[in-house]
Write an enzyme that holds these catalytic residues in place. Structure first.
Site, PDB file in Angstrom:
ATOM      1  N   ASP A 164      32.974  36.222  27.539  1.00 43.59           N
ATOM      2  CA  ASP A 164      33.223  37.310  28.476  1.00 43.59           C
ATOM      3  C   ASP A 164      31.850  37.745  28.997  1.00 43.59           C
ATOM      4  O   ASP A 164      31.084  38.401  28.289  1.00 43.59           O
ATOM      5  CB  ASP A 164      33.944  38.436  27.717  1.00 43.59           C
ATOM      6  CG  ASP A 164      34.049  39.715  28.522  1.00 43.59           C
ATOM      7  OD1 ASP A 164      33.400  39.817  29.582  1.00 43.59           O
ATOM      8  OD2 ASP A 164      34.765  40.625  28.073  1.00 43.59           O
ATOM      9  N   LYS A 184      30.720  44.197  38.976  1.00 42.77           N
ATOM     10  CA  LYS A 184      29.666  44.549  38.018  1.00 42.77           C
ATOM     11  C   LYS A 184      28.353  43.855  38.359  1.00 42.77           C
ATOM     12  O   LYS A 184      27.371  43.975  37.650  1.00 42.77           O
ATOM     13  CB  LYS A 184      30.113  44.182  36.606  1.00 42.77           C
ATOM     14  CG  LYS A 184      31.317  45.031  36.148  1.00 42.77           C
ATOM     15  CD  LYS A 184      31.561  44.924  34.682  1.00 42.77           C
ATOM     16  CE  LYS A 184      32.935  45.391  34.282  1.00 42.77           C
ATOM     17  NZ  LYS A 184      33.057  46.842  34.142  1.00 42.77           N
ATOM     18  N   HIS A 190      35.877  44.018  24.279  1.00 45.22           N
ATOM     19  CA  HIS A 190      36.597  44.842  25.250  1.00 45.22           C
ATOM     20  C   HIS A 190      38.082  44.501  25.094  1.00 45.22           C
ATOM     21  O   HIS A 190      38.429  43.356  24.767  1.00 45.22           O
ATOM     22  CB  HIS A 190      36.108  44.451  26.646  1.00 45.22           C
ATOM     23  CG  HIS A 190      36.585  45.314  27.757  1.00 45.22           C
ATOM     24  ND1 HIS A 190      37.843  45.206  28.287  1.00 45.22           N
ATOM     25  CD2 HIS A 190      35.965  46.292  28.468  1.00 45.22           C
ATOM     26  CE1 HIS A 190      37.975  46.078  29.278  1.00 45.22           C
ATOM     27  NE2 HIS A 190      36.858  46.749  29.412  1.00 45.22           N
ATOM     28  N   GLN A 221      29.270  41.835  31.303  1.00 45.51           N
ATOM     29  CA  GLN A 221      28.070  42.690  31.233  1.00 45.51           C
ATOM     30  C   GLN A 221      26.778  41.893  31.264  1.00 45.51           C
ATOM     31  O   GLN A 221      25.699  42.463  31.058  1.00 45.51           O
ATOM     32  CB  GLN A 221      28.118  43.557  29.960  1.00 45.51           C
ATOM     33  CG  GLN A 221      29.277  44.512  29.918  1.00 45.51           C
ATOM     34  CD  GLN A 221      29.244  45.552  31.034  1.00 45.51           C
ATOM     35  OE1 GLN A 221      28.203  45.814  31.632  1.00 45.51           O
ATOM     36  NE2 GLN A 221      30.387  46.144  31.330  1.00 45.51           N
ATOM     37  N   CYS A 247      37.186  51.023  26.388  1.00 42.71           N
ATOM     38  CA  CYS A 247      38.132  49.913  26.158  1.00 42.71           C
ATOM     39  C   CYS A 247      37.723  49.102  24.936  1.00 42.71           C
ATOM     40  O   CYS A 247      37.869  47.869  24.924  1.00 42.71           O
ATOM     41  CB  CYS A 247      38.253  49.009  27.379  1.00 42.71           C
ATOM     42  SG  CYS A 247      38.978  49.833  28.783  1.00 42.71           S
TER      43      CYS A 247
HETATM   44  N1  PLP Z   1      34.870  42.700  29.487  1.00 43.74           N
HETATM   45  C1  PLP Z   1      33.843  43.532  29.415  1.00 43.74           C
HETATM   46  C2  PLP Z   1      32.771  43.290  28.381  1.00 43.74           C
HETATM   47  C3  PLP Z   1      33.750  44.619  30.280  1.00 43.74           C
HETATM   48  O1  PLP Z   1      32.726  45.461  30.203  1.00 43.74           O
HETATM   49  C4  PLP Z   1      34.794  44.814  31.215  1.00 43.74           C
HETATM   50  C5  PLP Z   1      34.775  46.002  32.100  1.00 43.74           C
HETATM   51  O2  PLP Z   1      34.250  47.026  31.775  1.00 43.74           O
HETATM   52  C6  PLP Z   1      35.833  43.905  31.268  1.00 43.74           C
HETATM   53  C7  PLP Z   1      35.849  42.854  30.386  1.00 43.74           C
HETATM   54  C8  PLP Z   1      36.934  44.038  32.272  1.00 43.74           C
HETATM   55  O3  PLP Z   1      36.437  43.842  33.555  1.00 43.74           O
HETATM   56  P1  PLP Z   1      37.397  44.042  34.827  1.00 43.74           P
HETATM   57  O4  PLP Z   1      38.019  45.381  34.668  1.00 43.74           O
HETATM   58  O5  PLP Z   1      36.463  43.967  35.989  1.00 43.74           O
HETATM   59  O6  PLP Z   1      38.383  42.930  34.790  1.00 43.74           O
END
Ligand code: PLP
Length: 429
Positions: A223, A249, A146, A226, A387
């Site tokens: 990270d 999430k 991401h 998910q 993203c």
């Molecule tokens: N990392 C991953 C794998 C994600 O799916 C997301 C959000 O879709 C993020 C980071 C960013 O999360 P946030 O926007 O809640 O900070």
């Protein structure tokens, strides 16, 4: 080195996913009743919510907790002398302990409140990264990141004269462990990868990755955005050094999330932002900062978010995370089978170990059109690059359509998705 040799020398990867056989299967119909929004209609049709990777819906218990906080408990934390403030402080402390248990972290001091995954990663890059990464050093990320797990490292590399190295993914969407091993060298300062890919659904072999990195004394950031709502996460078993997730999430509120960091690393990190709550003592000559986690939590925290997150974790724990994981695996299998029957549909991300995320293309119809047509049937999916622009480039597509599952989705939802998808081609015929 050829992939077969490397993989042959490694033990079979272990996945921190729903491999534990649950005793009582999840009753998804009962779970649905806990989420008031799932009772509403969209465009005259019952809502079929399949955009859970973007954000999850909130159970009544979390909504009630937020209302109760603001109705009965609202006060600032940091131990004011009055009862409400003491109660708010206690509630935040209890929430931190709740998160610790949920992740099986060793110590509640390793749980830092942040706004979400994005802020957690930025915090690590700005504090630990700026102190530890220098000219000629390398940070290893993957092709499936991401943007939140690329940009902070890219900016740090630019500032320091360091280099971003990228682990490629296979055509099925798995990390190339052989290539990863080759990238890990004496200049590698960090490996930063997702636990679960938001665009492919791949569950990465994180314990194996941590082992490979730690053999070379390289810390690992995962990270977990998910992962946490969909499978048991045991940080002591995984052994990573940093882990990030967002409350929204995992059935909690927006604007709050968690950075887990190993205590020994937090101890060496400078504050990220400075202000109230972070200090031991202040004079105009000198400030002494508090220990972790307070040192990283400047200003009034998102108290309602914190207690709401604790309520969400309690809810998920009561459902049983192993039950949730097993149920979602069954639903994923059903959804994969249903989508494979849709003419012209191509799944992107077909790794054997996946969470409930289905990215796809239909012929050369733009995914935004697919999403718009599905919306007319009340089916909410996401379309775009998620993203993950480098990953889209890897698969030669500008975007995908993505359906993502949660524990309140049912086989009826999957059937509604498949039925709506079958209409897409007819619109363009
Ligand atoms: N990392 C991953 C794998 C994600 O799916 C997301 C959000 O879709 C993020 C980071 C960013 O999360 P946030 O926007 O809640 O900070």
């Amino acid at each position: 080195m050829p992939m077969a040799n490397i993989q042959g020398s490694l033990p079979a990867p272990r996945y921190t996913c729903g491999t534990v056989a649950p005793r009582t299967p999840l009753d998804a119909a009962a779970v649905r009743r806990d989420f008031p929004i799932l009772r509403r209609d969209v465009r005259g049709r019952p809502l079929v919510y399949l955009d859970n990777a973007a954000t999850t819906q909130k159970p009544q218990r979390v909504i009630d907790r937020l209302v109760r906080y603001y109705s009965d408990e609202n006060a600032n934390v940091h131990r004011g002398v009055h009862l409400l403030s003491a109660e708010a402080t206690d509630a935040c402390d209890a929430a931190r302990e709740r998160v610790r248990q949920f992740l099986n972290a060793a110590d509640a001091r390793e749980i830092v409140w942040v706004r979400g995954t994005t802020e957690a990663i930025n915090l690590v890059a700005e504090t630990w990264g700026r102190a530890r990464v220098g000219a000629g050093d390398e940070i290893v990320v993957s092709e499936m990141e991401h943007h939140s797990n690329i940009l902070p490292w890219q900016a740090l590399c630019e500032e320091k004269g360091a280099r971003l190295r990228v682990v490629p993914v296979t055509d099925t969407g798995e990390l190339r462990l052989d290539a990863c091993t080759e990238l890990l060298g004496s200049r590698t300062r960090l490996v930063a990868v997702p636990h679960v890919s938001n665009a492919l659904g791949t569950i990465n072999p994180v314990e194996e990755l941590v082992r490979l990195a730690h053999e070379r004394s390289i810390p690992v950031l995962l990270d977990g955005a998910q992962a946490v709502a969909h499978m048991p996460v045991d940080l002591q078993a995984i052994g990573c050094d940093f882990y990030a997730f967002s409350a929204h999430k995992v059935f909690g509120p927006t604007g709050i999330g968690v950075l887990y960091a190993r205590a020994s690393l937090l101890d060496e990190m400078r504050p990220y932002q400075r202000g109230g709550g972070t200090i031991r003592s202040v004079s105009f000559e000198e400030t002494l900062y508090a220990d972790a986690p307070g040192r990283f939590e400047a200003g009034t925290p998102h108290i309602a978010g914190i207690v709401g997150l604790a309520a969400a974790i309690e809810y998920l724990t009561d459902l049983g995370i192993a039950q949730v994981a097993a149920y979602e695996q069954e639903l994923l299998a059903a959804a994969t089978a249903a989508l494979s029957e849709v003419p012209g549909l191509r799944l992107i991300g077909t790794a054997p170990h996946k969470a409930g995320i289905l990215s796809f293309a239909i012929d050369d119809i733009h995914p935004h059109d697919v999403g718009t047509i599905l919306d007319r049937s009340g089916v909410a999916i996401r379309a775009g690059h998620h993203c993950c622009q480098p990953l889209m480039a890897r698969f030669g597509v500008p975007a995908t359509a993505r359906a993502s599952l949660a524990c309140y989705n049912t086989r009826e939802d999957v059937q509604a998705l498949a039925a709506a998808l079958r209409t897409v081609r007819t619109v363009f015929a």
